[in-house]
Enzyme design. Structure first.
Site, mmCIF file in Angstrom:
data_model
loop_
_atom_site.group_PDB
_atom_site.id
_atom_site.type_symbol
_atom_site.label_atom_id
_atom_site.label_comp_id
_atom_site.label_asym_id
_atom_site.label_seq_id
_atom_site.Cartn_x
_atom_site.Cartn_y
_atom_site.Cartn_z
ATOM 1 N N ASP A 4 15.199 11.908 -46.712
ATOM 2 C CA ASP A 4 14.186 12.959 -46.572
ATOM 3 C C ASP A 4 12.945 12.388 -45.878
ATOM 4 O OD1 ASP A 4 12.758 15.288 -46.815
ATOM 5 O OD2 ASP A 4 12.309 15.020 -48.938
ATOM 6 N N HIS A 18 10.522 16.459 -40.237
ATOM 7 C CA HIS A 18 9.162 15.985 -40.539
ATOM 8 C C HIS A 18 9.163 14.474 -40.653
ATOM 9 C CE1 HIS A 18 9.910 15.271 -44.905
ATOM 10 N NE2 HIS A 18 10.668 16.359 -44.842
ATOM 11 N N HIS A 21 13.609 11.459 -52.965
ATOM 12 C CA HIS A 21 12.309 11.345 -53.638
ATOM 13 C C HIS A 21 12.372 10.363 -54.815
ATOM 14 C CE1 HIS A 21 10.148 15.253 -52.164
ATOM 15 N NE2 HIS A 21 10.797 14.638 -51.183
ATOM 16 N N ASP A 62 6.755 12.654 -42.302
ATOM 17 C CA ASP A 62 6.120 12.108 -43.498
ATOM 18 C C ASP A 62 7.123 11.928 -44.628
ATOM 19 O OD1 ASP A 62 6.226 14.984 -43.618
ATOM 20 O OD2 ASP A 62 4.854 14.934 -45.333
ATOM 21 N N GLU A 86 4.940 17.900 -44.260
ATOM 22 C CA GLU A 86 5.857 18.815 -44.937
ATOM 23 C C GLU A 86 5.840 18.606 -46.441
ATOM 24 O OE1 GLU A 86 9.575 20.257 -46.793
ATOM 25 O OE2 GLU A 86 8.806 18.204 -46.691
ATOM 26 N N GLU A 87 5.701 17.356 -46.861
ATOM 27 C CA GLU A 87 5.705 17.055 -48.292
ATOM 28 C C GLU A 87 4.484 17.631 -48.997
ATOM 29 O OE1 GLU A 87 8.227 16.105 -49.622
ATOM 30 O OE2 GLU A 87 9.397 14.906 -48.214
#
Length: 493
Positions: A155, A120, A461, A122, A189-190
């Site tokens: 990520d 992903h 994150h 994003d 996705e997030e």
């Protein structure tokens, strides 16, 4: 008579020890025999520069949908086109729902089911107020101290870019896959992937595409420093936990705080929370978590070997030990997590209503209805109302097979590029885009070839997200070798 009884007890005890010892000694470490491979050559400096530029494009997914900015996603699409000309000349590219991307690399053998690499584009936003805590700017893409820095390095722009680099290099080398390969890159996705991955999967389903397997993020390689065994440990996720959010509401008459009743709204709510935390869903060592321990137990200390090899005798003790670890506990049960609470408007006013939001992560085998029933039975209070919050919850994804050739190829490739690493199946505690492909894929695996060390766990994150440059080179080589193994000249299935 007493002497005879003592001899019987002693004999039973000796037999018990003998059985335990034999079971433990029968455990043998897994030895992966692989043929040495020559990884593809990488222009590391150029690849890292492209990685740096990728995180400078702020493709952020905000929880508040009104903050969504489509422009960076358009820029990111253009950046990929400019950075990987060979790939874009060879693969068919489709834009899905304006912001997601699907690439198709046509295979030469239509009898082979296609496969898909998922990623992903994003990233999560930087927590307000922490911007100055970063050693290097969150969207700087700085290259320093052997790392590439910035939001998305782990990520998961690092993974997406490694996939693109691998395919670009294979195209340059003239590689033509026998099996059709898809690259599916969602843009939200997030936020759950409902507008990205789900739309890609819907498009593929409408086209009649059935996949052999997908490979997504979530699990990685634990370095020797944090591995529970004596060497690096790579875990391939076979399934991901489901999720359910319950809103638990307490109501009373309220009133003035100078004359509180025996049971206040907040007291009733506090009791409900306490009961849920003290009475968790049942624990078990089955499914992917059980498979994980079956694989790693031969590499563990003697005491743990004894416990895991003789669960028939020590199951209660073993589960009790695992409960003490936050990580291990999440693998053996559906977890209960109160996350938000609200009630009251003034210090001298008894609230007539208050509620708590409780998030559950469901292990395979537990249903949404099971969790709701558990909450009602555990709280057991007519003053409490329990409702499902959000979209109704989801159960854990199906458990993918470790006997399928696709799993064995993913596993073998890890051993080829990261020699000496123990590979084991496992369970993913969070959510990934994989769940949207379940209906169109035989198996869904979750593994990214990132090495996670002691200082890396809080960076995903979090502040100072970064990716080792040496690791990034290995990631590119991993995806290139995987594609050669799954779709190259040695194709077996």
């Amino acid at each position: 008579m007493l002497k005879k009884l003592l001899w019987v007890i002693l004999a039973v005890f000796v037999i018990f020890l003998l059985i335990i010892s034999v079971n433990t000694l029968m455990l043998t470490s897994e030895k992966e025999t692989v043929v040495a491979v020559k990884p593809i050559h990488i222009d590391k400096e150029a690849a890292v520069l492209r990685l740096s530029k990728s995180v400078q494009i702020r493709t952020i997914s905000h929880q508040d949908h009104s903050k969504f900015n489509p422009a960076p996603f358009v820029w990111f699409h253009q950046f990929l086109k400019q950075s990987f000309p060979g790939l874009h000349h060879t693969l068919e590219r489709t834009v899905i729902n304006e912001h997601s991307l699907l690439y198709k690399w046509q295979g030469s053998n239509s009898d082979l089911k296609p496969m898909a690499l998922l990623a992903h584009m994003d990233v999560v936003p930087v927590e307000p107020g922490t911007e100055n805590n970063w050693t290097h700017g969150a969207f700087s893409g700085d290259i320093a101290d052997g790392y590439a820095w910035g939001r998305g390095m782990l990520d998961m722009k690092g993974i997406l870019m490694a996939i693109m680099e691998a395919v670009e290099e294979l195209v340059k080398l003239g590689f033509v896959p026998k099996r059709t390969i898809y690259l599916a890159f969602g843009h939200d996705e997030e936020l759950g992937g409902r507008n990205g991955a789900r739309e890609i999967a819907t498009y593929m389903k409408e086209k009649g595409i059935r996949l052999s397997f997908t490979l997504d993020e979530a699990m990685a390689i634990a370095s020797q420093e944090i591995s529970p065994v004596k060497r690096p440990l790579a875990i391939i996720g076979l399934a991901e936990k489901g999720r359910l959010t319950l809103k638990i509401t307490a109501r009373t008459k309220g009133g003035h705080s100078s004359m509180p009743p025996a049971k206040t709204t907040l007291g009733i709510l506090a009791r409900a929370i306490y009961r849920l935390e003290q009475n968790q869903m049942p624990a078990s060592l089955d499914g992917p978590t059980g498979m994980l321990y079956d694989t790693i137990v031969p590499e563990m200390s003697w005491v743990r070997k004894v416990l895991l090899a003789n669960q028939w005798a020590f199951k209660g003790l073993l589960l009790g030990q695992l409960r003490k670890s936050t990580y291990a506990n999440a693998g053996i049960r559906t977890t209960t997590a109160p996350t938000m609470i609200r009630g009251g408007v003034k210090e001298n006013v008894l609230p007539s209503q208050a509620h708590v939001i409780v998030n559950f992560r469901l292990k395979p085998g537990d249903k949404v209805s099971d969790v709701v029933a558990h909450a009602k039975k555990t709280i057991d209070d007519p003053a409490i109302e329990i409702t499902i919050s959000g979209r109704g919850g989801t159960e854990a994804s199906p458990v993918s097979s470790i006997d399928d050739p696709a799993y064995k190829i993913v596993k073998r490739t890890i051993s080829e590029i990261f020699p000496g690493t123990l590979v084991a199946p496992g369970l993913v505690y969070g959510g990934t885009d994989s769940k949207h492909y379940v209906s169109i894929s035989d198996n869904n695996y979750r593994f990214a070839p990132m090495i996670i060390g002691p200082s890396d766990q809080g960076r995903i994150h979090g502040t100072d997200e970064r990716l080792g440059i040496g690791n990034y080179e290995k990631m590119i080589q991993y995806y290139a070798q995987l594609l050669k193994n799954v779709a190259g000249s040695n194709e077996e299935n």
